[in-house]
Motif scaffolding. Structure first.
Motif, PDB file in Angstrom:
ATOM      1  N   ASN A   1       0.722  -1.372   0.224  1.00  0.00           N
ATOM      2  CA  ASN A   1       0.010  -0.038  -0.040  1.00  0.00           C
ATOM      3  C   ASN A   1       0.841   1.277   0.141  1.00  0.00           C
ATOM      4  O   ASN A   1       0.349   2.281  -0.274  1.00  0.00           O
ATOM      5  N   ASP A   2       2.280   1.193   0.188  1.00  0.00           N
ATOM      6  CA  ASP A   2       3.116   2.296   0.318  1.00  0.00           C
ATOM      7  C   ASP A   2       4.575   2.140  -0.087  1.00  0.00           C
ATOM      8  O   ASP A   2       4.674   1.324  -0.185  1.00  0.00           O
TER       9      ASP A   2
ATOM     10  N   ASP B   1      -5.219   5.196  -4.911  1.00  0.00           N
ATOM     11  CA  ASP B   1      -6.349   4.145  -4.770  1.00  0.00           C
ATOM     12  C   ASP B   1      -6.032   3.337  -6.272  1.00  0.00           C
ATOM     13  O   ASP B   1      -6.289   1.959  -6.299  1.00  0.00           O
TER      14      ASP B   1
ATOM     15  N   ARG C   1      -3.381   0.479  -6.223  1.00  0.00           N
ATOM     16  CA  ARG C   1      -3.426  -0.611  -5.258  1.00  0.00           C
ATOM     17  C   ARG C   1      -4.068  -1.835  -6.088  1.00  0.00           C
ATOM     18  O   ARG C   1      -5.061  -1.594  -7.015  1.00  0.00           O
TER      19      ARG C   1
END
Length: 148
Positions: free
Chosen positions: A53-54, A136, A139
């Motif tokens: 996610n990051d 978003d 992802r």
């Protein structure tokens, strides 16, 4: 005519000296500094890790104050700029000066869109840590398959 014994290490040492001389005279110094319009500019060392996610980016900025650091995100590119100011020594003569001063900059393309609004930064013990959440759209998403 005298016979001279061949000593291969002698030739290798002279080759090493030639390469060292070439690097010292080149426009990029071996220590990572180069001159840009009279000011020294240095490459900024980074560590970049990626999770689902990051991204987490760590930059070493020893001796730099947090207010002298600027980070910007443009699309998927992160740019970190910092400046270390020269300390004036009134009444003293420099005998040795190895601490770097000047501007530091590094740009890194993450290859994935970043959600800049959710990014966070922490500066502790000379290490800048940036957490850059992926947008978003970047992802992974699960697509359910309907059965018959």
């Amino acid at each position: 005519m005298a016979i001279e014994r061949w000593y291969p290490l002698r030739d290798m040492v002279s080759m090493r000296d030639a390469v060292n001389s070439l690097l010292q005279e080149s426009f990029v110094q071996p220590n990572g500094a180069w001159e840009e319009r009279g000011a020294a500019t240095f490459a900024l060392p980074l560590d970049v890790t990626e999770a689902e996610n990051d991204f987490v980016v760590k930059a070493s900025l020893p001796g730099i104050k947090p207010e002298d650091v600027q980070t910007t995100l443009l699309g998927d590119t992160l740019t970190i700029r910092a400046e270390s100011k020269v300390e004036e020594e009134n009444g003293h003569k420099w005998l040795l000066r190895e601490r770097r001063s000047g501007s530091f900059q590094r740009s890194v393309s993450m290859g994935t869109p970043i959600n800049a609004d959710m990014a966070s930064a922490k500066f502790e013990n000379g290490v800048l840590t940036l957490t850059l959440p992926k947008s978003d759209q970047a992802r992974p998403k699960q697509i359910n398959i309907a059965g018959m």
